[in-house]
Structures are given as structure tokens and as C-alpha cells.
Motif scaffolding. Sequence first.
Motif, PDB file in Angstrom:
ATOM      1  N   LEU A 155       0.822  -1.205   0.000  1.00 38.03           N
ATOM      2  CA  LEU A 155       0.000   0.000   0.000  1.00 38.03           C
ATOM      3  C   LEU A 155       0.858   1.258   0.000  1.00 38.03           C
ATOM      4  O   LEU A 155       0.522   2.248  -0.658  1.00 38.03           O
ATOM      5  N   ALA A 156       1.968   1.207   0.709  1.00 34.07           N
ATOM      6  CA  ALA A 156       2.871   2.364   0.738  1.00 34.07           C
ATOM      7  C   ALA A 156       3.453   2.616  -0.642  1.00 34.07           C
ATOM      8  O   ALA A 156       3.652   3.765  -1.060  1.00 34.07           O
ATOM      9  N   ARG A 157       3.715   1.527  -1.368  1.00 30.26           N
ATOM     10  CA  ARG A 157       4.271   1.662  -2.716  1.00 30.26           C
ATOM     11  C   ARG A 157       3.263   2.302  -3.668  1.00 30.26           C
ATOM     12  O   ARG A 157       3.620   3.111  -4.520  1.00 30.26           O
ATOM     13  N   ILE A 158       2.000   1.906  -3.518  1.00 24.63           N
ATOM     14  CA  ILE A 158       0.963   2.541  -4.345  1.00 24.63           C
ATOM     15  C   ILE A 158       0.875   4.015  -3.990  1.00 24.63           C
ATOM     16  O   ILE A 158       0.917   4.877  -4.859  1.00 24.63           O
ATOM     17  N   GLY A 159       0.754   4.298  -2.690  1.00 28.77           N
ATOM     18  CA  GLY A 159       0.661   5.679  -2.232  1.00 28.77           C
ATOM     19  C   GLY A 159      -0.711   6.271  -2.472  1.00 28.77           C
ATOM     20  O   GLY A 159      -1.397   5.943  -3.444  1.00 28.77           O
ATOM     21  N   VAL A 160      -1.133   7.142  -1.572  1.00 29.36           N
ATOM     22  CA  VAL A 160      -2.462   7.754  -1.666  1.00 29.36           C
ATOM     23  C   VAL A 160      -2.591   8.611  -2.917  1.00 29.36           C
ATOM     24  O   VAL A 160      -3.585   8.528  -3.646  1.00 29.36           O
ATOM     25  N   VAL A 161      -1.578   9.417  -3.190  1.00 26.58           N
ATOM     26  CA  VAL A 161      -1.651  10.318  -4.347  1.00 26.58           C
ATOM     27  C   VAL A 161      -1.731   9.523  -5.646  1.00 26.58           C
ATOM     28  O   VAL A 161      -2.545   9.828  -6.529  1.00 26.58           O
ATOM     29  N   LYS A 162      -0.903   8.486  -5.758  1.00 26.85           N
ATOM     30  CA  LYS A 162      -0.924   7.654  -6.980  1.00 26.85           C
ATOM     31  C   LYS A 162      -2.289   6.988  -7.139  1.00 26.85           C
ATOM     32  O   LYS A 162      -2.833   6.920  -8.262  1.00 26.85           O
ATOM     33  N   ASN A 163      -2.852   6.495  -6.055  1.00 27.57           N
ATOM     34  CA  ASN A 163      -4.165   5.860  -6.107  1.00 27.57           C
ATOM     35  C   ASN A 163      -5.239   6.852  -6.542  1.00 27.57           C
ATOM     36  O   ASN A 163      -6.111   6.521  -7.355  1.00 27.57           O
ATOM     37  N   LEU A 164      -5.173   8.074  -6.034  1.00 26.81           N
ATOM     38  CA  LEU A 164      -6.141   9.104  -6.427  1.00 26.81           C
ATOM     39  C   LEU A 164      -5.974   9.476  -7.900  1.00 26.81           C
ATOM     40  O   LEU A 164      -6.963   9.686  -8.614  1.00 26.81           O
ATOM     41  N   GLN A 165      -4.743   9.550  -8.356  1.00 24.60           N
ATOM     42  CA  GLN A 165      -4.498   9.853  -9.769  1.00 24.60           C
ATOM     43  C   GLN A 165      -5.069   8.764 -10.670  1.00 24.60           C
ATOM     44  O   GLN A 165      -5.566   9.042 -11.765  1.00 24.60           O
ATOM     45  N   ASP A 166      -5.022   7.514 -10.208  1.00 27.57           N
ATOM     46  CA  ASP A 166      -5.542   6.396 -10.996  1.00 27.57           C
ATOM     47  C   ASP A 166      -7.075   6.381 -11.024  1.00 27.57           C
ATOM     48  O   ASP A 166      -7.670   5.873 -11.984  1.00 27.57           O
ATOM     49  N   THR A 167      -7.707   6.903  -9.985  1.00 25.01           N
ATOM     50  CA  THR A 167      -9.170   6.809  -9.891  1.00 25.01           C
ATOM     51  C   THR A 167      -9.892   8.080 -10.326  1.00 25.01           C
ATOM     52  O   THR A 167     -11.097   8.042 -10.565  1.00 25.01           O
TER      53      THR A 167
END
Length: 274
Positions: A155-167
Motif C-alpha cells: 500500500l505504501a508503494r501505491i501511495g495515496v496520491v498515486k491511487n487518487l491519480q488512478d481513480t
Amino acid sequence: MEQSVVTGHRLVNGGNVYYEFYPNQNAKTVVLLHGFLSSTFTFRHLIPLLVSDYQVLSIDLPPFGKSEKSRRYVYSYKNLAQTVIQMIDYFSIKDPVLIGHSMGGQVVLNILHLMPGIAEKAVLLSSSSYLKRLKWTIRMFSYVPFSSLFVKLWLARIGVVKNLQDTLYNHSLINNEMIDGYLQPFLQNKIFSAMTRMIRDWEGDLPSKVLNQINANCLLIWGEHDRSQPLHVGERLKNDLINSELVVLKETGHAIPEERPYEIYEYIKRFLKD
């Protein structure tokens, strides 16, 4: 005038579940269920619109948000659905409108399957659909000591910002409030142990033969540029749900409650008037 809200935790079905309840006497009740790695926070723009017309119950599905992050709770869709059913019963809600985003949509479908008469109408916002159960090798890995550390690192590797950018289709919406809101639940280490348990408990999404048996009227709202649950998934789901209609939002990604709360609200109002 600010809408009153009752917040709290309720021990139901083996889990301590956080809820936000916005009373509106004599109004129809909508029940909001968020998606994976999310919480009631994802509906913060939609709730203020809904409360003017409806009574609202928003639930943090375990282990997310402010709900308990227990290693004993069974994190299957069936059990999550039964948890929501018990919450609906606790609030004595009759004929709710079930609204689920992403994973929350799959929980809604499980509720409609388990209790066909519980609701006449449901709204599925880019609902998780047709995902298979994780491979047995991954499920077995969840039993390995300290496997929760690998979940945390993933989850740390994905990161919150990266996850938001993907969604999100519109990345300009990403701000500190949004980042902090989605990050907050993951500051507690207990959630990683709970998510490790979730790996083995998830049974996969409902198959077509089960979806075909759901009779509730379902409004499907999808983002044109959804990368998590692409539009063809919504089109297939529309064909499998015998009483459904599909609305496609242009220039929108997977996180439609973030990007299009006003449009969602208007479509819900129109759907419930019919």
C-alpha cells in the motif's frame, strides 16, 4: 441551516461498525456504502445534497474508515452484507435505497441476493463486478507470520496520491484535504492485519447466474474513463441485472462521488421519483 448528524459505533455481526446517521423524519432512507481503501469520507460532497430530500445512513465497511480493524471479523462480501443488513435493522429502516460505490456496489448486490425483498431500488456507482477470488497461493500467503508487513509495504508503494491519480479523471481536484482524508485510516497499523485477513476471506464477485436473479430496480452510474472498473464492465452488469439502466458520465473516472456529486444527486432524485 446545518443538517444534524448522529455519529457512533455499533457492535454488529462480530464487528464494531462506525456510522453517520442524518435523520429526516418521514423521508426515504438512502444507505451509502463506500469502496475499497475508502470510507464515508468519499461521500462528503454527496451527503449534503442528499440530506435535503432523504434520510441518510453512511457506514464505514470494516476494516476501513473508523470501523474496527479486527483480525477476527470475517471480511467476505456475504458477511459485510449481513453486517449492513443488521445495521439497517438496528435503525428500523424500511425499504431503503442502497447506494454503493466500487466495492460497496458489490456489497449492495450481495445484500439484494441474500435478502431479495429488502429494497426495491439500488444505485451502483462504478460497482465492482466480475472479479474472481484471489489465487489460493495468495490466500495461503496471508497465513504467513508478518504477512501484514508486506500488505503495508504494498500500500505504501501505491501511495495515496498515486491511487487518487488512478481513480480520478480530473487530477486538479486532488488537494491536501482529499489526501489527508484517504490517508487517515491507514495511520493505524491494525488495518494491515485486518486487510491480510481480508485477502483470505474475499470470495469474489457474484457471477452472472446470480445477478440474473436480482429483481430490484438498479441505476448504474459509470465514469466514461473508469480505469478500475472499465465501462464495458458496467455494460455487462446492465445486461445481467434484468431491471437496470446505465448512465455514463463524460470526462469522469472511477471516483465518481468525488468528481460528479451534483450529477449523481440529480440522477438519484430522478430515479427515485419514477
